[in-house]
Design a protein around this motif. Structure first.
Motif, PDB file in Angstrom:
ATOM      1  N   THR A 165       0.822  -1.211   0.000  1.00 25.74           N
ATOM      2  CA  THR A 165       0.000   0.000   0.000  1.00 25.74           C
ATOM      3  C   THR A 165       0.859   1.265   0.000  1.00 25.74           C
ATOM      4  N   SER A 166       2.155   1.095   0.296  1.00 23.24           N
ATOM      5  CA  SER A 166       3.062   2.251   0.229  1.00 23.24           C
ATOM      6  C   SER A 166       3.606   2.447  -1.181  1.00 23.24           C
ATOM      7  N   GLY A 167       3.177   1.609  -2.119  1.00 20.81           N
ATOM      8  CA  GLY A 167       3.554   1.807  -3.513  1.00 20.81           C
ATOM      9  C   GLY A 167       4.610   0.866  -4.039  1.00 20.81           C
ATOM     10  N   MET A 168       5.002  -0.131  -3.258  1.00 26.44           N
ATOM     11  CA  MET A 168       6.010  -1.075  -3.761  1.00 26.44           C
ATOM     12  C   MET A 168       5.315  -2.177  -4.560  1.00 26.44           C
ATOM     13  N   SER A 169       6.082  -2.856  -5.427  1.00 34.77           N
ATOM     14  CA  SER A 169       5.486  -3.920  -6.234  1.00 34.77           C
ATOM     15  C   SER A 169       5.131  -5.097  -5.332  1.00 34.77           C
ATOM     16  N   TRP A 170       4.253  -5.972  -5.842  1.00 31.89           N
ATOM     17  CA  TRP A 170       3.888  -7.150  -5.048  1.00 31.89           C
ATOM     18  C   TRP A 170       5.117  -7.993  -4.746  1.00 31.89           C
ATOM     19  N   ARG A 171       6.009  -8.147  -5.757  1.00 37.06           N
ATOM     20  CA  ARG A 171       7.200  -8.993  -5.546  1.00 37.06           C
ATOM     21  C   ARG A 171       8.081  -8.414  -4.431  1.00 37.06           C
ATOM     22  N   ASP A 172       8.328  -7.105  -4.525  1.00 37.76           N
ATOM     23  CA  ASP A 172       9.147  -6.470  -3.485  1.00 37.76           C
ATOM     24  C   ASP A 172       8.461  -6.528  -2.114  1.00 37.76           C
ATOM     25  N   SER A 173       7.131  -6.367  -2.135  1.00 40.17           N
ATOM     26  CA  SER A 173       6.396  -6.381  -0.864  1.00 40.17           C
ATOM     27  C   SER A 173       6.497  -7.742  -0.185  1.00 40.17           C
ATOM     28  N   TRP A 174       6.326  -8.817  -0.974  1.00 42.41           N
ATOM     29  CA  TRP A 174       6.443 -10.160  -0.389  1.00 42.41           C
ATOM     30  C   TRP A 174       7.873 -10.425   0.092  1.00 42.41           C
ATOM     31  N   ALA A 175       8.837  -9.895  -0.675  1.00 39.71           N
ATOM     32  CA  ALA A 175      10.236 -10.085  -0.263  1.00 39.71           C
ATOM     33  C   ALA A 175      10.493  -9.380   1.078  1.00 39.71           C
ATOM     34  N   ILE A 176       9.964  -8.167   1.220  1.00 43.09           N
ATOM     35  CA  ILE A 176      10.122  -7.435   2.490  1.00 43.09           C
ATOM     36  C   ILE A 176       9.465  -8.216   3.625  1.00 43.09           C
ATOM     37  N   GLY A 177       8.249  -8.699   3.367  1.00 41.51           N
ATOM     38  CA  GLY A 177       7.544  -9.478   4.392  1.00 41.51           C
ATOM     39  C   GLY A 177       8.325 -10.711   4.807  1.00 41.51           C
ATOM     40  N   THR A 178       8.882 -11.397   3.818  1.00 40.04           N
ATOM     41  CA  THR A 178       9.650 -12.623   4.104  1.00 40.04           C
ATOM     42  C   THR A 178      10.868 -12.304   4.952  1.00 40.04           C
ATOM     43  N   LEU A 179      11.561 -11.232   4.578  1.00 38.39           N
ATOM     44  CA  LEU A 179      12.772 -10.871   5.333  1.00 38.39           C
ATOM     45  C   LEU A 179      12.426 -10.429   6.754  1.00 38.39           C
ATOM     46  N   MET A 180      11.359  -9.656   6.883  1.00 39.42           N
ATOM     47  CA  MET A 180      10.985  -9.171   8.217  1.00 39.42           C
ATOM     48  C   MET A 180      10.510 -10.313   9.123  1.00 39.42           C
ATOM     49  N   ASN A 181      10.087 -11.403   8.507  1.00 36.74           N
ATOM     50  CA  ASN A 181       9.580 -12.551   9.266  1.00 36.74           C
ATOM     51  C   ASN A 181      10.716 -13.386   9.895  1.00 36.74           C
ATOM     52  N   THR A 182      11.963 -13.047   9.552  1.00 39.92           N
ATOM     53  CA  THR A 182      13.109 -13.779  10.103  1.00 39.92           C
ATOM     54  C   THR A 182      13.287 -13.404  11.570  1.00 39.92           C
ATOM     55  N   ARG A 183      13.212 -14.360  12.450  1.00 42.81           N
ATOM     56  CA  ARG A 183      13.301 -14.028  13.881  1.00 42.81           C
ATOM     57  C   ARG A 183      14.634 -14.410  14.502  1.00 42.81           C
ATOM     58  N   GLY A 184      15.161 -15.536  14.108  1.00 41.50           N
ATOM     59  CA  GLY A 184      16.525 -15.917  14.484  1.00 41.50           C
ATOM     60  C   GLY A 184      16.824 -15.873  15.968  1.00 41.50           C
ATOM     61  N   LEU A 185      18.060 -15.567  16.236  1.00 45.29           N
ATOM     62  CA  LEU A 185      18.581 -15.558  17.601  1.00 45.29           C
ATOM     63  C   LEU A 185      17.863 -14.549  18.494  1.00 45.29           C
ATOM     64  N   MET A 186      17.446 -13.419  17.890  1.00 44.51           N
ATOM     65  CA  MET A 186      16.793 -12.378  18.684  1.00 44.51           C
ATOM     66  C   MET A 186      15.556 -12.929  19.396  1.00 44.51           C
ATOM     67  N   GLU A 187      14.823 -13.774  18.700  1.00 44.49           N
ATOM     68  CA  GLU A 187      13.622 -14.366  19.294  1.00 44.49           C
ATOM     69  C   GLU A 187      14.010 -15.238  20.495  1.00 44.49           C
ATOM     70  N   LEU A 188      15.103 -15.979  20.354  1.00 48.44           N
ATOM     71  CA  LEU A 188      15.530 -16.846  21.457  1.00 48.44           C
ATOM     72  C   LEU A 188      15.902 -16.013  22.682  1.00 48.44           C
ATOM     73  N   VAL A 189      16.523 -14.856  22.435  1.00 50.85           N
ATOM     74  CA  VAL A 189      16.873 -13.968  23.556  1.00 50.85           C
ATOM     75  C   VAL A 189      15.585 -13.539  24.278  1.00 50.85           C
ATOM     76  N   VAL A 190      14.606 -13.098  23.489  1.00 46.14           N
ATOM     77  CA  VAL A 190      13.335 -12.639  24.065  1.00 46.14           C
ATOM     78  C   VAL A 190      12.655 -13.783  24.834  1.00 46.14           C
ATOM     79  N   LEU A 191      12.640 -14.969  24.244  1.00 47.39           N
ATOM     80  CA  LEU A 191      11.957 -16.105  24.880  1.00 47.39           C
ATOM     81  C   LEU A 191      12.636 -16.512  26.183  1.00 47.39           C
ATOM     82  N   ASN A 192      13.964 -16.482  26.191  1.00 53.61           N
ATOM     83  CA  ASN A 192      14.672 -16.824  27.430  1.00 53.61           C
ATOM     84  C   ASN A 192      14.366 -15.821  28.531  1.00 53.61           C
ATOM     85  N   VAL A 193      14.254 -14.542  28.143  1.00 58.60           N
ATOM     86  CA  VAL A 193      13.874 -13.525  29.129  1.00 58.60           C
ATOM     87  C   VAL A 193      12.477 -13.845  29.668  1.00 58.60           C
ATOM     88  N   GLY A 194      11.558 -14.215  28.768  1.00 59.26           N
ATOM     89  CA  GLY A 194      10.192 -14.546  29.172  1.00 59.26           C
ATOM     90  C   GLY A 194      10.136 -15.726  30.124  1.00 59.26           C
TER      91      GLY A 194
END
Lengths: 433, 161
Positions: A340-369
């Protein structure tokens, strides 16, 4: 006293497993950090404890885990310092509208969906020692995490960093990084202020004062380090010792305030001067030890706390639901906001996919929890699986959205275009996230 | 204008929804918290009681790990038996099998047998206690033993906000 032979055997076993599984997943195109996370789970009760219980109990007897825990916590403190050190606050200034909307949506949408999921999970997976607000806010924060470092590395490896897609993603992820830690600090305050043993004024007032002091007085004081560096012509052992003391003191302070040691370490990294004579040599000195030794210990410690056997029957359905909500909120939310910000569907899905990467940061958060008791052991195991799945799926999904030929064409287009300069320099390529 | 609408749609509405969720969730009830280490005290029992050795030591503890209604735990001074079960309202029901070699020689019918533990949770403002019994259903010669258990204060100080 620790059993030194046992501790050395544990460390050696963890390092070997981390390197082997890290190499194995690299063969199938996954970042090494995914393999290291997996190695931690494999060494825990979920696999080794199930397949070879005698070996598991000999290698990781319960009385020995305190030392392993202490080492992994120290590693985590220094890792969070590096996360703060590499955070470029300039990324937060002068963002494009697409980056602003994408970054804010990629936090609030998964956060909202996580809180909605809490309505279902709270009566089923929590208990009355945790307030609904604390549980829902924590689940929301855990859903909204993005692994900034691993994402940055993927963009660099795929040659996407200097494209519009890359600059929007990297800026949005930087906002996520800062916001996620701020939200988590708030969640900890909410959870711990419900405890009669914690002084609310000390925790709230102390934390606000401490952050303010770090961002003003301490930051100003640290600039003197730059002058010392100039005089000495480089990073001496004395300066490294001062920095180590500073990290430990900051981590101690936030732990003492009741927030968590990781925030103090992160803040210490954020306020460090950005002099290249200081940042790069510090990263070089800390990073190898961190990647080779301390992070695998942290992954192993996380694996030892992960009891997949607790997920039985209906709980597998809950686990699938958690993964689906995490992907829908982060991938779907970021993609729709980018579109909706004007990027193509392909770029938008790519951004979504990359942002969905949680990795080690998620483990840090979960251990704190898990440390503060806001999530139960079964929910912890489910969320660890969610972190693994969302990190693991990034590379193959990205490869489908952006096949090699399209990526090359996109790069050529970007090179031909004028004024599409990146908003940041490439992050350090080694650090996992 | 388009960006403003996008921002409202993807940020403003979910933010308002979040506040609504937090409000709705305040009315939800979670199972009682029974996790933690419980100091166990046996009550007087008559006749032969095979399970008594699990409770007789001063350090005898019942350690419970809780995920909602699902419970796992260990019992005994040396965590001799692993337990699994559930919490239904204020009733705890756990069972586990004592491994061969984990019991004293004079205890005849325990190794390999299923151990059952049932208990009721009593919650007051400042403390939480459980009261229950422990027995081997397949061992007709063994009687049940009653027990009470209490948790240190830090396990029950957190209250619903």
């Amino acid at each position: 006293m620790p059993d030194v032979l046992l501790l050395l055997s544990q460390i050696a076993g963890i390092l070997v497993a981390a390197r082997l599984v890290g190499r194995a997943v690299a063969v199938i195109g996954q970042p090494r950090v995914v393999g290291e996370m997996l190695a931690g789970i494999l060494l825990g009760p979920s696999l080794l404890g199930w397949a070879a219980p005698d070996l598991f109990h000999a290698l990781f007897p319960p009385v020995s885990l305190g030392f392993l825990s202490a080492l992994s916590q120290i590693g985590l403190v220094f890792f969070m310092f590096l996360v703060g050190l590499e955070l470029d606050l300039r990324l937060l200034r002068g963002q494009t509208r697409a980056a602003v909307i994408t970054s804010h949506a990629s936090i609030i949408l998964p956060f909202f969906l996580g809180a909605c999921l809490a309505l279902f999970l709270y009566p089923r997976l929590s208990d009355d020692s945790v307030s609904f607000a604390g549980f829902a806010l924590f689940l929301g924060a855990a859903m909204s995490v993005t692994a900034f470092p691993v994402l940055a590395r993927m963009l660099t490896e795929h040659g996407m960093l200097k494209t519009r897609l890359g600059s929007v993603t990297i800026a949005a992820a930087a906002v996520d990084d800062v916001t996620a830690w701020c939200i988590l600090a708030v969640v900890i305050v909410v959870v711990r202020t419900a405890e009669a043993t914690v002084s609310i004024p000390m925790m709230l007032g102390g934390t606000v004062l401490y952050v303010a002091a770090m961002l003003t007085v301490v930051r100003w004081g640290l600039r003197r380090l730059e002058r010392v560096l100039e005089r000495r012509g480089g990073l001496s052992q004395d300066i490294v010792a001062i920095v180590v003391f500073f990290i430990l003191a900051s981590a101690w302070t936030t732990e003492r305030l009741g927030v968590h040691a990781v925030f103090g370490a992160f803040l210490a990294g954020v306020v460090m001067p950005r002099d290249e004579q200081l940042v790069r040599p510090l990263l070089d000195r800390f990073q190898d030890l961190m990647i080779i030794l301390f992070l695998p210990l942290f992954f192993a410690f996380t694996g030892l706390r992960t009891h997949i056997s607790l997920i039985t029957g209906d709980l597998w359905v809950y686990c699938a639901l958690i993964i689906a909500v995490a992907v829908l909120g982060k991938l779907g939310g970021s993609a729709l906001a980018a579109r909706t910000s004007g990027m193509s569907w392909r770029d938008s899905w790519a951004i979504g996919t990359l942002m969905n990467t949680r990795g080690l940061m998620e483990l840090v958060v979960l251990n704190v929890g898990l440390d503060i008791g806001v999530i139960s052991p079964a929910l912890f195991a489910m969320m660890v699986l969610m972190a693994l799945v969302t990190t693991f799926m990034t590379s193959p999904v990205l490869a489908r959205i952006y096949p090699g030929r399209l990526l090359a064409a996109s790069r050529r287009e970007q090179e031909a275009a004028i004024g599409l300069s990146p908003t940041t320099s490439p992050p350090h390529p080694q650090r996992p996230g | 204008m388009r960006h403003l609408l996008s921002y409202l749609l993807f940020v403003g509405i979910p933010l308002a929804g979040l506040l609504g969720v937090l409000r709705v969730g305040q009315g939800l009830e979670a199972p009682r918290a029974v996790h933690g280490s419980w100091a166990v005290q046996p009550m007087a029992a008559s006749g032969r009681v095979c399970t008594r050795y699990l409770l007789s030591d001063a350090d005898s503890t019942l350690v419970i790990s809780q995920s909602g209604r699902e419970l796992t735990g260990t019992l005994g001074p040396g965590a001799e038996v692993g337990l699994k079960g559930a919490l239904r309202g204020d009733q705890i029901a756990l069972e586990g099998v004592i491994q061969p070699g984990a019991t004293p020689r004079h205890v005849a019918c325990t190794a390999g047998d299923t151990l059952r533990l049932t208990a009721k949770v009593f919650a007051t403002r400042d403390a939480r206690q459980i009261q229950g019994r422990l027995w081997f259903p397949s061992c007709a010669d063994c009687g049940a033993v009653g027990f009470t258990a209490a948790r240190p204060r830090e396990y029950h100080v957190r209250r619903r906000a």
